[in-house]
Design an enzyme around this catalytic site. Structure first.
Site, short mmCIF file in Angstrom:
data_model
loop_
_atom_site.label_atom_id
_atom_site.label_comp_id
_atom_site.label_asym_id
_atom_site.label_seq_id
_atom_site.Cartn_x
_atom_site.Cartn_y
_atom_site.Cartn_z
N LYS B 87 0.83 -1.22 0.00
CA LYS B 87 0.00 0.00 0.00
C LYS B 87 0.85 1.26 0.00
CE LYS B 87 -0.62 -0.98 4.84
NZ LYS B 87 -0.15 -2.37 4.67
N ASP B 184 -1.57 3.59 8.78
CA ASP B 184 -1.78 2.45 7.88
C ASP B 184 -3.20 2.47 7.31
OD1 ASP B 184 -0.95 -0.48 7.07
OD2 ASP B 184 -2.94 -0.63 7.98
N LYS B 188 -4.81 3.16 3.21
CA LYS B 188 -5.82 2.35 2.51
C LYS B 188 -6.99 3.21 2.07
CE LYS B 188 -4.24 -1.65 5.10
NZ LYS B 188 -4.43 -2.42 6.35
N GLY B 284 -2.62 -11.41 7.02
CA GLY B 284 -2.27 -12.82 7.19
C GLY B 284 -1.80 -13.41 5.88
#
Lengths: 386, 386
Positions: B87, B184, B188, B284
């Site tokens: 990102k 973070d 996004k 994950g």
């Protein structure tokens, strides 16, 4: 790409509006009933559409099965992409239409047929296409039932009042049988099975609607911190498939319980991605039309199918899963069930949670008791958040 | 299609496993650091990948910005499709990379960069591509923060204990600053703006993390039937854009409040489709790798871009929206805020709900009070279900 429409009802009007506004798509002829062609762009014969060499895709939003199937075959045979919002058509004829589309090298897409505006089938198909292994799917796939359950739970309405509210808002048909009985939701589960596993279960399906749900059930479940939702579910285990629709009691703090009004929720679980859940408007002119437009856009991008190759009918097995069930029944009927917990019930009435049992067993038990004239409510007990 | 990998960490290992299992994709060379090439398929120079004429796509999962950007440009210039989960790279260089990809006629996709396994950007881009008009987007876009908030709320842990739990589970970095501060999540949101509107906001962004949230806040919100989530939000009004990340207090019976552990939720609202919400695993190995594989499958289907043409940087405006805010502050500081409701607070502490105000105003107020040494917690008050 010029797009022809079959049908000009609620969804058709929305699709045409969006085609007229689209920078990449063009609104083509619209097939209507004889005598209804009151605009130059309306036609009354399928041949007029297929004779128009510029028409690249045909969108079916007329409903029904037999005529829609004839038109679908004609469009695909003529090398036109075919997009439909008609779950009955797809549930009845997906294998034949998919094979014909593949033979002709054109698209057969039906994103609007399951979940309306919720892009469920597309994402499911894409997960399968990318090699992920889908193990289960399901969700709240009938907005009418959800509206009724929500009105009973949050507004304290009884079933009849909530149903009449759904009808006056245009959510429920004059004959709401297919909604209330779970048949509509089950057809959508069947489409999910087709997209996930290339299997179209036509037998062995289990279905319980919301007709037995009462205000007393609302209160009893609220005391347990639970809400009722009508949920479809399909699961694949060792090459065997279970597919069903049942009332399901969910924790009040779960995404499913937070689906209000006529909202839809659809989820799939895959080995790599884990569980993916989508929420949105399951019906209505613009949400459904938006799903049709997404399919058409997908065609421009190269999407051709939502089904794995060789999609075929199969038999579902109601004995495959084991679930706990919440049951309300006459006290005398409860002895036949293995109960893990007993809840407080009205006089003469048992409310209990069963030990894990197969869906087939509880459905058979309920049918037998109802055959004996007893009033029964049962619902799957969601162990985790759903 | 043969796929090369840049990086072989957590996600890279998952991507390679899935490539090896894929029927349509082939695992190609993997770029690792000098000295780490302990397998025949590992290489240490980008040239070895670009010299392999069979490599059709390059997947970047190495992280960082500068080297990743050089490699991205090299791959695209050499006519290779480029897929990234990074990102920071996309937030920094999307316009240039998108233009280069378009010039070369290859794909630039980054579905894994926002929402991990949740297919948010893909669906957002598809809605835009189909002509639907996206008006707002947002969600729970940082799993680490959600894990901490959930642990505080459901397990009664204090902030430090919850953070340490997140770290021991591998959710939080040793330096969790970018997670906790909302940076973070904000990156996004920026990617969402790029996909929805072709705008990459680089200035005027507002950001409040969860560092000020305490166990006392948990209890005070629970008494109001609310839970706190760190939520991003972007809204477009009349060609002007607001983009921010803030703690947000949601009704306990809302989909957002039902996002537990390190789950993610992302939504967009569009004129035709209405609000579409997606939930799933935001991070994950396998969820993120599954998003990379979905992008690669999309390339095989013909997908080339997640961005409208001409994507460009822009300035966001923190004064565009008006929201109510839940505020906890010293009693003496509350007078400067127009309160609609006062809640019970600890001695000397005010807890209140403001009248609608601009995000810019509350962020500025909080910064000023903190500059004066005061402890402040504030969170947007979600009016509807979120």
């Amino acid at each position: 790409m010029k797009v022809a429409l079959l049908g000009y009802g609620t969804v058709g009007v929305g699709v045409r509006q969006m085609l007229l506004a689209s920078p990449t798509l063009e609104a083509g002829p619209v097939l209507v009933r004889p005598g209804k062609a009151d605009e130059s762009w309306k036609v009354t014969a399928m041949e007029e559409i297929l004779d128009d060499g510029e028409v690249g895709a045909v969108v079916e939003v007329m409903g029904g099965v037999d005529a829609a199937y004839r038109y679908a075959k004609a469009a695909l045979t003529a090398g036109r992409h075919f997009v439909t919002a008609n779950k009955m058509l797809v549930a009845a004829h997906a294998p034949a239409l998919a094979a014909l589309a593949e033979e002709k090298g054109v698209a057969f897409l039906f994103g609007a047929a399951c979940g309306g505006g919720v892009p469920f089938l597309h994402n499911l198909a894409r997960a399968v296409g990318s090699g992920d292994d889908v193990t289960a799917l399901g969700g709240i796939l009938n907005g009418t039932c959800n509206y009724i359950l929500d009105a009973m739970e949050r507004r304290g309405q009884d079933f009849a009042r909530a149903l009449s509210g759904a009808q006056s808002l245009g959510y429920a048909e004059a004959d709401p049988g297919a909604d209330l009985s779970g048949l509509d939701a089950l057809r959508k589960v069947v489409l999910g099975c087709a997209a996930a596993w290339g299997l179209l279960p036509t037998e062995g399906l289990l279905r319980e609607g919301i007709e037995s749900f009462t205000a007393a059930d609302v209160a009893a479940l609220a005391a347990l911190g639970r809400r009722c939702r009508l949920m479809g579910r399909a699961e694949m285990q060792g090459g065997r498939l279970c597919a069903l629709v049942e009332p399901t009691v969910c924790p009040a703090a779960s995404p499913a319980a937070a689906v209000l009004e006529n909202g839809n929720l659809a989820w799939y679980r895959a080995k790599n991605a884990g569980q993916i859940t989508l929420l949105g408007q399951g019906a209505g002119r613009y949400p459904t039309a938006s799903a049709v437009l997404r399919d058409l856009e997908g065609i421009l991008e190269g999407e051709r199918s939502m089904l794995p190759r060789g999609c075929r009918p199969c038999r579902a097995e109601g004995g495959l899963l084991r679930r706990r069930y919440y049951v309300r029944c006459p006290g005398s009927a409860a002895a036949a069930l293995e109960a893990e917990r007993h809840f407080e019930g009205e006089a003469g009435t048992a409310r209990l949670l069963t030990a894990p049992m197969t869906p087939a067993a509880i459905h058979q038990w309920a049918a037998a008791r109802r055959g004996a004239g007893e009033e029964i409510f049962f619902a799957a007990w969601e162990e985790e958040e759903c």
